[in-house]
Design a protein around this motif. Structure first.
Motif, mmCIF file in Angstrom:
data_model
loop_
_atom_site.group_PDB
_atom_site.id
_atom_site.type_symbol
_atom_site.label_atom_id
_atom_site.label_comp_id
_atom_site.label_asym_id
_atom_site.label_seq_id
_atom_site.Cartn_x
_atom_site.Cartn_y
_atom_site.Cartn_z
ATOM 1 N N THR A 6 0.852 -1.185 0.000
ATOM 2 C CA THR A 6 0.000 0.000 0.000
ATOM 3 C C THR A 6 0.887 1.234 0.000
ATOM 4 N N LEU A 7 0.438 2.271 -0.742
ATOM 5 C CA LEU A 7 1.206 3.505 -0.833
ATOM 6 C C LEU A 7 0.273 4.679 -1.080
ATOM 7 N N ASN A 8 0.359 5.684 -0.237
ATOM 8 C CA ASN A 8 -0.262 6.974 -0.531
ATOM 9 C C ASN A 8 0.734 7.716 -1.417
ATOM 10 N N VAL A 9 0.394 7.856 -2.703
ATOM 11 C CA VAL A 9 1.347 8.424 -3.660
ATOM 12 C C VAL A 9 1.401 9.951 -3.603
ATOM 13 N N ASN A 10 0.403 10.581 -2.923
ATOM 14 C CA ASN A 10 0.365 12.043 -2.836
ATOM 15 C C ASN A 10 0.459 12.655 -4.233
ATOM 16 N N GLY A 11 -0.340 12.110 -5.138
ATOM 17 C CA GLY A 11 -0.339 12.554 -6.535
ATOM 18 C C GLY A 11 0.409 11.571 -7.407
ATOM 19 N N VAL A 12 -0.336 10.808 -8.219
ATOM 20 C CA VAL A 12 0.326 9.766 -9.004
ATOM 21 C C VAL A 12 1.258 10.351 -10.049
ATOM 22 N N HIS A 16 5.225 9.477 -10.201
ATOM 23 C CA HIS A 16 5.879 8.953 -11.403
ATOM 24 C C HIS A 16 7.150 9.740 -11.710
ATOM 25 N N ARG A 17 7.129 11.034 -11.514
ATOM 26 C CA ARG A 17 8.341 11.822 -11.758
ATOM 27 C C ARG A 17 9.465 11.430 -10.814
ATOM 28 N N ARG A 18 9.109 10.886 -9.655
ATOM 29 C CA ARG A 18 10.123 10.481 -8.683
ATOM 30 C C ARG A 18 10.542 9.012 -8.840
ATOM 31 N N GLY A 19 9.898 8.284 -9.736
ATOM 32 C CA GLY A 19 10.327 6.912 -9.973
ATOM 33 C C GLY A 19 9.338 5.841 -9.600
ATOM 34 N N PHE A 20 8.070 6.207 -9.393
ATOM 35 C CA PHE A 20 7.076 5.207 -9.006
ATOM 36 C C PHE A 20 6.969 4.085 -10.036
ATOM 37 N N GLY A 21 6.964 4.425 -11.319
ATOM 38 C CA GLY A 21 6.849 3.393 -12.349
ATOM 39 C C GLY A 21 7.979 2.386 -12.283
ATOM 40 N N ASP A 22 9.183 2.855 -12.024
ATOM 41 C CA ASP A 22 10.347 1.974 -11.906
ATOM 42 C C ASP A 22 10.226 1.089 -10.670
ATOM 43 N N TRP A 23 9.788 1.687 -9.546
ATOM 44 C CA TRP A 23 9.572 0.882 -8.333
ATOM 45 C C TRP A 23 8.530 -0.186 -8.587
ATOM 46 N N LEU A 24 7.426 0.186 -9.217
ATOM 47 C CA LEU A 24 6.333 -0.755 -9.468
ATOM 48 C C LEU A 24 6.798 -1.914 -10.343
ATOM 49 N N ALA A 25 7.578 -1.607 -11.368
ATOM 50 C CA ALA A 25 8.028 -2.651 -12.292
ATOM 51 C C ALA A 25 8.996 -3.620 -11.632
ATOM 52 N N VAL A 284 9.013 -1.496 5.062
ATOM 53 C CA VAL A 284 8.681 -0.182 4.515
ATOM 54 C C VAL A 284 9.803 0.224 3.585
ATOM 55 N N ASP A 285 9.457 0.469 2.333
ATOM 56 C CA ASP A 285 10.453 0.899 1.342
ATOM 57 C C ASP A 285 10.655 2.403 1.496
ATOM 58 N N ARG A 286 11.584 2.781 2.340
ATOM 59 C CA ARG A 286 11.764 4.204 2.657
ATOM 60 C C ARG A 286 12.094 5.043 1.426
ATOM 61 N N GLU A 287 12.827 4.500 0.519
ATOM 62 C CA GLU A 287 13.174 5.256 -0.681
ATOM 63 C C GLU A 287 13.457 4.284 -1.812
ATOM 64 N N HIS A 288 13.448 4.803 -3.025
ATOM 65 C CA HIS A 288 13.748 3.990 -4.197
ATOM 66 C C HIS A 288 14.923 4.636 -4.928
ATOM 67 N N ARG A 289 16.055 3.952 -4.886
ATOM 68 C CA ARG A 289 17.265 4.469 -5.527
ATOM 69 C C ARG A 289 17.596 5.882 -5.056
ATOM 70 N N GLY A 290 17.468 6.064 -3.752
ATOM 71 C CA GLY A 290 17.836 7.333 -3.157
ATOM 72 C C GLY A 290 16.801 8.426 -3.265
ATOM 73 N N VAL A 291 15.600 8.117 -3.753
ATOM 74 C CA VAL A 291 14.559 9.124 -3.958
ATOM 75 C C VAL A 291 13.294 8.699 -3.220
ATOM 76 N N LEU A 293 9.427 8.438 -2.986
ATOM 77 C CA LEU A 293 8.337 8.416 -3.951
ATOM 78 C C LEU A 293 7.217 9.370 -3.562
ATOM 79 N N SER A 294 7.114 9.660 -2.273
ATOM 80 C CA SER A 294 6.014 10.459 -1.743
ATOM 81 C C SER A 294 6.407 10.874 -0.346
ATOM 82 N N ASP A 295 5.531 11.622 0.356
ATOM 83 C CA ASP A 295 5.788 11.825 1.782
ATOM 84 C C ASP A 295 5.451 10.566 2.574
#
Length: 306
Positions: A6-12, A16-25, A284-291, A293-295
């Motif tokens: 589960t993830l509150n994306v705070n705006g999909v 995505h600009r922060r790497g959500f698509g890459d994390w999802l894949a 908890v995935d705190r970050e994805h590749r140093g970024v 994804l959301s708050d």
């Protein structure tokens, strides 16, 4: 193994600009629940959800709310609160929404929230489980705790607080009905999402200073506690991490809250007891590749259903 996040994306779109698509894949999840997608269907990024089937309830409040559930297999059933949803398979491009089959009757008080984009549930095809994504209102402070110079938002006389408490009371009734309905279909039930409430002192890094903050008020914490029992719903992450601080899933963008891990645990997996007993890990995935994804950060649980 069933991996559910589960993830509150705070705006999909921002996620995505922060790497959500890459994390999802790359994360290997079978199910992903999203909250605060904040995008009408026509504004979704291209290939927003990769190789997943999507059930997307954007709500009717521009720029706010919206929930979704992504699944590897086409869902066996879809239900929401008398709202229309986008149901789309990987590779499809259609943008039309459709009425979701009615679930259990709405509890008194929920009708006013039916088109806000706060709830959607699916029956998984690959397992006898119903998964629901919830975005519970953030709320505010009661009038007697509002001190203007200490607030980032304008005082409202307790209106946001009262609205949240009415929602919680109505949703408590709805949750009992929904859980029982899943059982009648021969399914376990899993409620995941952003509940905007931290349950115990272990769920807030600076809990003493937060005792008069929205999301950690005594009545909010009591509401969470009343939903949990060995016979109804189990807080899966806490069951796997007993007696430990966190793991937190939300950090303010302000100051160094994230760097210092001054966070809150407000994103939950609440599972029926039999399903909860199959959980083998929660991270908890705190970050994805140093970024970030959301708050918020993804809360990922592996369930061994074999």
């Amino acid at each position: 193994m069933l991996r559910i996040a589960t993830l509150n994306v705070n705006g999909v779109r921002a996620a995505h600009r922060r790497g959500f698509g890459d994390w999802l894949a790359g994360r290997g999840c079978d199910v992903v629940a999203l909250q605060e997608v904040r995008a009408p269907v026509g504004a979704l990024p291209p290939e927003a959800f990769g190789d997943y089937h999507v059930v997307y309830e954007p709500g009717q409040i521009a720029g706010r709310n919206g929930v979704a559930v992504l699944t590897r297999e086409r869902p066996a059933g879809v239900r929401t609160w008398d709202a229309e949803v986008l149901v789309r398979a990987p590779g499809e491009e259609h943008l039309h929404t459709q009425a979701a089959p009615d679930g259990v009757p709405l509890a008194r008080g929920l009708g006013r929230h039916a088109h806000e984009g706060r709830y959607v549930e699916v029956d998984l095809a690959e397992a006898p489980v119903t998964v629901a994504s919830l975005y519970l209102p953030k709320g505010g402070l009661p009038a007697h705790l509002q001190v203007p110079h200490r607030m980032r938002e304008a005082p409202d006389g307790g209106a946001r607080y009262e609205r949240k408490m009415r929602f919680m009371a109505a949703f408590a009734r709805q949750l009992s009905r929904t859980r029982r309905a899943a059982a009648q279909r021969g399914r376990e039930f899993l409620l995941i999402g952003d509940l905007n409430v931290a349950h115990t002192c272990l769920d807030v890094a600076r809990w003493r200073q937060s005792r008069t903050s929205e999301g950690f008020l005594p009545e909010e914490r009591e509401w969470i506690g009343a939903r949990l029992s060995p016979r109804t719903l189990v807080d899966v992450v806490r069951a796997l991490h007993p007696g430990t601080e966190g793991p937190y899933s939300w950090w303010s963008w302000l100051g160094q809250a994230y760097e210092k891990d001054v966070g809150w645990r407000i994103d939950y997996h609440l599972a029926t007891p039999r399903l909860a007993r199959t959980a083998v890990s929660a991270v908890v995935d705190r970050e994805h590749r140093g970024v970030r994804l959301s708050d918020h950060a993804p809360v990922v649980v592996d369930y061994d259903l074999r």
